[in-house]
Design an enzyme around this catalytic site. Structure first.
Site, mmCIF file in Angstrom:
data_model
loop_
_atom_site.group_PDB
_atom_site.id
_atom_site.type_symbol
_atom_site.label_atom_id
_atom_site.label_comp_id
_atom_site.label_asym_id
_atom_site.label_seq_id
_atom_site.Cartn_x
_atom_site.Cartn_y
_atom_site.Cartn_z
ATOM 1 N N LEU A 166 -2.599 8.135 -7.581
ATOM 2 C CA LEU A 166 -4.096 8.332 -7.955
ATOM 3 C C LEU A 166 -4.625 6.872 -8.400
ATOM 4 C CD1 LEU A 166 -4.260 11.318 -10.155
ATOM 5 C CD2 LEU A 166 -4.670 11.424 -7.749
ATOM 6 N N TRP A 168 -7.613 4.644 -10.900
ATOM 7 C CA TRP A 168 -7.931 4.575 -12.254
ATOM 8 C C TRP A 168 -9.592 4.904 -12.334
ATOM 9 C CZ3 TRP A 168 -11.306 0.772 -11.895
ATOM 10 C CH2 TRP A 168 -11.198 -0.289 -10.828
ATOM 11 N N LYS A 192 1.303 10.608 -9.647
ATOM 12 C CA LYS A 192 1.658 9.441 -10.096
ATOM 13 C C LYS A 192 0.248 8.899 -10.267
ATOM 14 C CE LYS A 192 1.278 4.779 -9.627
ATOM 15 N NZ LYS A 192 0.981 4.735 -10.928
ATOM 16 N N SER A 246 -6.790 1.394 -3.075
ATOM 17 C CA SER A 246 -7.312 0.155 -2.115
ATOM 18 C C SER A 246 -6.407 0.375 -0.813
ATOM 19 C CB SER A 246 -6.792 -1.046 -2.851
ATOM 20 O OG SER A 246 -5.546 -1.065 -2.784
ATOM 21 N N THR A 249 -2.922 -0.929 -0.394
ATOM 22 C CA THR A 249 -2.096 -0.233 -1.094
ATOM 23 C C THR A 249 -1.596 1.097 -0.165
ATOM 24 O OG1 THR A 249 -2.148 -1.093 -3.168
ATOM 25 C CG2 THR A 249 -0.887 0.903 -2.819
ATOM 26 N N TYR A 256 5.829 3.443 4.415
ATOM 27 C CA TYR A 256 6.917 4.287 3.610
ATOM 28 C C TYR A 256 7.189 5.613 4.589
ATOM 29 C CZ TYR A 256 5.020 1.884 -0.614
ATOM 30 O OH TYR A 256 4.916 0.764 -1.551
ATOM 31 N N GLU A 268 -7.444 8.236 1.152
ATOM 32 C CA GLU A 268 -8.699 7.759 0.706
ATOM 33 C C GLU A 268 -8.943 6.269 0.219
ATOM 34 O OE1 GLU A 268 -11.189 9.572 1.573
ATOM 35 O OE2 GLU A 268 -10.326 11.852 1.596
ATOM 36 N N CYS A 303 -15.673 3.909 -5.084
ATOM 37 C CA CYS A 303 -15.254 3.376 -3.680
ATOM 38 C C CYS A 303 -16.563 3.911 -2.892
ATOM 39 C CB CYS A 303 -14.115 4.374 -3.202
ATOM 40 S SG CYS A 303 -14.222 6.003 -3.452
ATOM 41 N N LYS A 353 -11.147 -10.425 -11.995
ATOM 42 C CA LYS A 353 -11.542 -10.172 -10.610
ATOM 43 C C LYS A 353 -12.921 -10.097 -10.563
ATOM 44 C CE LYS A 353 -11.098 -7.416 -6.827
ATOM 45 N NZ LYS A 353 -10.931 -5.979 -6.462
ATOM 46 N N GLU A 394 -14.748 -6.102 -1.108
ATOM 47 C CA GLU A 394 -15.152 -4.812 -2.153
ATOM 48 C C GLU A 394 -14.834 -5.351 -3.493
ATOM 49 O OE1 GLU A 394 -12.264 -1.743 -2.564
ATOM 50 O OE2 GLU A 394 -13.836 -0.286 -2.679
HETATM 51 P P1 NAP Z 1 -4.564 0.395 -6.071
HETATM 52 O O1 NAP Z 1 -4.083 -0.626 -6.628
HETATM 53 O O2 NAP Z 1 -4.519 0.725 -4.555
HETATM 54 O O3 NAP Z 1 -3.779 1.704 -6.885
HETATM 55 C C1 NAP Z 1 -3.723 2.941 -6.313
HETATM 56 C C2 NAP Z 1 -2.789 3.772 -6.890
HETATM 57 O O4 NAP Z 1 -1.459 2.950 -6.230
HETATM 58 C C3 NAP Z 1 -2.290 3.164 -8.252
HETATM 59 O O5 NAP Z 1 -1.647 4.535 -8.783
HETATM 60 C C4 NAP Z 1 -1.259 2.232 -8.289
HETATM 61 O O6 NAP Z 1 -0.280 2.236 -9.324
HETATM 62 C C5 NAP Z 1 -0.537 2.691 -6.830
HETATM 63 N N1 NAP Z 1 0.259 1.637 -6.443
HETATM 64 C C6 NAP Z 1 -0.099 0.039 -6.420
HETATM 65 N N2 NAP Z 1 0.924 -0.526 -5.775
HETATM 66 C C7 NAP Z 1 1.795 0.276 -5.227
HETATM 67 C C8 NAP Z 1 2.981 0.395 -4.344
HETATM 68 N N3 NAP Z 1 3.299 -0.718 -3.745
HETATM 69 N N4 NAP Z 1 3.241 1.402 -3.885
HETATM 70 C C9 NAP Z 1 2.901 2.619 -3.933
HETATM 71 N N5 NAP Z 1 1.855 2.828 -5.006
HETATM 72 C C10 NAP Z 1 1.326 1.807 -5.367
HETATM 73 O O7 NAP Z 1 -6.021 0.981 -6.250
HETATM 74 P P2 NAP Z 1 -6.856 0.750 -7.617
HETATM 75 O O8 NAP Z 1 -7.014 -0.566 -8.058
HETATM 76 O O9 NAP Z 1 -6.255 1.744 -8.643
HETATM 77 O O10 NAP Z 1 -8.048 1.469 -7.358
HETATM 78 C C11 NAP Z 1 -9.238 0.926 -6.867
HETATM 79 C C12 NAP Z 1 -9.350 0.886 -5.352
HETATM 80 O O11 NAP Z 1 -9.378 2.452 -4.983
HETATM 81 C C13 NAP Z 1 -10.455 0.447 -4.867
HETATM 82 O O12 NAP Z 1 -10.348 -0.344 -3.829
HETATM 83 C C14 NAP Z 1 -11.424 1.786 -4.234
HETATM 84 O O13 NAP Z 1 -12.174 1.519 -3.255
HETATM 85 C C15 NAP Z 1 -10.438 2.771 -4.231
HETATM 86 N N6 NAP Z 1 -10.730 3.950 -4.222
HETATM 87 C C16 NAP Z 1 -11.080 4.778 -3.413
HETATM 88 C C17 NAP Z 1 -11.397 6.045 -3.304
HETATM 89 C C18 NAP Z 1 -11.738 7.236 -2.223
HETATM 90 O O14 NAP Z 1 -11.865 8.182 -2.243
HETATM 91 N N7 NAP Z 1 -11.725 6.475 -0.951
HETATM 92 C C19 NAP Z 1 -11.769 6.529 -4.506
HETATM 93 C C20 NAP Z 1 -11.283 5.862 -5.733
HETATM 94 C C21 NAP Z 1 -11.064 4.627 -5.414
HETATM 95 P P3 NAP Z 1 -0.534 1.192 -10.574
HETATM 96 O O15 NAP Z 1 -1.832 0.696 -10.344
HETATM 97 O O16 NAP Z 1 -0.395 2.278 -11.678
HETATM 98 O O17 NAP Z 1 0.571 0.216 -10.588
#
Ligand code: NAP
Ligand code: MG
Length: 500
Positions: A166, A168, A192, A246, A249, A256, A268, A303, A353, A394
């Site tokens: 998920l 944040w 997670k 993102s 990720t 994986y 998403e 997002c 950022k 973004e």
């Molecule tokens: P993120 O950095 O991609 O993190 C998302 C989740 O993935 C977090 O739980 C994160 O853990 C985990 N993660 C990070 N690195 C990983 C890895 N190497 N392997 C597996 N899991 C990993 O995104 P965020 O910064 O939390 O959220 C912002 C982004 O989400 C934006 O780009 C936004 O556009 C997107 N978003 C999309 C939607 C949609 O429905 N399309 C909705 C909401 C947000 P930790 O951060 O705890 O380390």
């Protein structure tokens, strides 16, 4: 309408909160097997909220094993649909009873305004879980056309053990978008949460246990992406992963899966969503209110935020004057003050950022400053073209990029000139053009003369690099967490009759 409390009452609730600190595995709270912890802070004040279990691959193994045990013995997966529904409805009643507490917890952990938590995050979370609970006993399987000698059943079965990773920005709501259909379908789940915002997921799991959800069915493994997210994505006994976050990720989860057990993957991802306003748009005041809501709601940490305003020359100046007027109403302040609309960004690193984009050029038409804590003013920046950094990347903060165009065709071309395709909106009084535009825009959700994401009854997800593999929300979300099985019965007298 939600009954809001006063700032003093929210502060009192905040002080009295029992903050969860441990992971939730097999029906009980437990520390990480390594004993490690990480600090969870309130981004608005930098105050320490909790020292949360920093789980690792060994905790993921344990949670997946418990989820598998629960799935295989049928304590949830083979329960009658009506019985599963009753448990989930009990959970929603518990959440309703504790909604102020959940709102405060969400606000403290994420920096979101309490107003948003009380009017959107918590009620929408409850509504989503209720909607999927109510769906469980209303989905029918199919009988396929076949000869009189055969009966062909097409049945849905829960996909098995599901990993949910998920973001944040809407911690509880994104959890609900995924556990709603996953638990309704009968899956066992290992979640997670984002490390920045783990607390409400833990609290919800505790309430789910109280509501009667059997142990092992909903596990929350707290920790980082590398220590928990990746092992979940690579786990050989996880059948499916649904991820929101993102694009960078999300892409990793496909690797994986390919490198492990070919688990199903649903993603998403991000967006750089266009909002087109044409010269003939009606009621500019209402248009401006939508533009401001689209760009600045949830501090732009959304997002589907309408972060690119693509506006036709004839209406540009009049519209921008009204947009500035509306944006001024979005006051910055203490997230626990119910009159505040712009809270803190989620963390110091995310704040840095977003703040870096304020110096990325263009003409600042409004805002552009940062404030104490991790606050950023609603900011409007005009750029010369869509290839500008501010129009391509973004930002995920309260920054609206403005691009001027001269025609409908140019607007559509620029709107689609992005690797993303999550959401788009178009404002025009010309019905034909609205519909033609809606069809030409390459995005999963297009809103006409409004900004929005649809509701629980409509699918949500992205075209292009904004998504992969399925849709959240609506009855279609259910498809992600089930798989189809064909059961073919031979009804002929001769048991040797071949299937044709
Ligand atoms: P993120 O950095 O991609 O993190 C998302 C989740 O993935 C977090 O739980 C994160 O853990 C985990 N993660 C990070 N690195 C990983 C890895 N190497 N392997 C597996 N899991 C990993 O995104 P965020 O910064 O939390 O959220 C912002 C982004 O989400 C934006 O780009 C936004 O556009 C997107 N978003 C999309 C939607 C949609 O429905 N399309 C909705 C909401 C947000 P930790 O951060 O705890 O380390
Ligand atoms: Mg936090």
């Amino acid at each position: 309408m939600t009954d809001l409390l006063t700032r003093g009452e929210y502060e009192a609730l905040a002080k009295a909160l029992q903050l969860p600190q441990n992971a939730f595995i097999d029906g009980s709270f437990r520390p990480a097997l390594s004993g490690k912890r990480f600090t969870s802070t309130n981004p608005a004040t930098a105050a320490v909220l909790a020292e949360v279990a920093a789980c690792g691959p060994e905790d993921v193994d344990l949670a997946v094993a418990k989820a598998r045990e629960a799935f295989d013995d049928g304590r949830w997966s083979r329960l009658a649909p009506g019985a599963r529904k009753q448990v989930l409805l009990r959970l929603t009643r518990l959440m309703e009873r504790n909604r102020h507490e959940l709102s405060v917890l969400e606000s403290l952990d994420s920096g979101k305004p309490i107003y948003d938590c009380e009017t959107v995050d918590i009620p929408e979370t409850i509504h989503c879980l209720k909607w999927h609970a109510e769906l469980i006993d209303k989905i029918y399987d199919q009988v396929a056309p076949s000869s009189d000698d055969h009966l062909a059943l097409v049945v849905r079965e829960p996909v098995g053990v599901v990993g949910l990773v998920l973001p944040w920005n809407f911690p509880l709501l994104m959890l609900a978008w995924k556990i709603g259909p996953a638990l309704a379908a009968g899956c066992s789940v290992v979640v997670k949460p984002a490390a920045e915002t783990s607390l409400t997921a833990l609290r919800l799991a505790e309430m789910a246990a109280e509501a009667g959800l059997p142990a092992g069915v909903l596990n929350i493994v707290t920790g980082s992406g590398v220590e928990v997210g990746e092992p979940l994505g690579r786990h050989p006994d996880v059948d499916m992963v649904s991820f929101t976050g993102s694009t960078a990720t999300g892409r990793r989860f496909l690797h994986y899966s390919a490198d492990s057990n070919l688990k199903e993957v649903v993603l998403e991802l991000g967006g750089k969503n266009p909002c087109i306003v044409l010269d003939d748009a009606e009621d500019l005041d209402a248009v401006a209110a939508h533009v401001v809501q689209g760009a600045f709601w949830n501090m732009g940490e959304n997002c589907s935020a309408a972060s690119r305003l693509i506006v036709q020359s004839g209406v540009k100046d009049r519209l921008l004057a009204k947009v500035r007027e509306h944006a001024r109403e979005w006051n910055i302040g203490d997230p626990l003050d119910p009159s505040v609309r712009i809270g803190a960004l989620v963390s110091q690193s995310h704040f840095e950022k977003v703040a870096s984009y304020l110096k990325a050029g263009g003409e600042v038409l409004m805002g552009g400053k940062t404030h104490h804590g991790t606050h950023v003013e609603p900011t409007i920046i005009a750029v010369p073209g869509n290839d500008h950094k501010l129009a391509q990347e973004e930002i995920f903060g309260p920054v609206l990029t403005v691009i001027e165009v001269t025609s409908f065709d140019e607007a559509i071309r620029i709107a689609n000139d992005t690797p993303y395709g999550l959401a788009a909106s178009i404002f025009t009084a010309n019905g034909k053009r609205a519909l033609r535009g809606a069809r030409m825009l390459r995005a999963g959700t297009v809103t006409v003369n409004s900004f929005g994401e649809g509701d629980i009854a409509t699918p949500f997800g992205g075209y292009k690099q904004s998504g992969f593999g399925g849709r959240d929300n609506s009855i279609h979300a259910h498809d992600q967490y089930t798989q189809l099985k064909t059961i073919w019965l031979d009804l002929s007298d001769n048991a040797d009759t071949a299937i044709d």
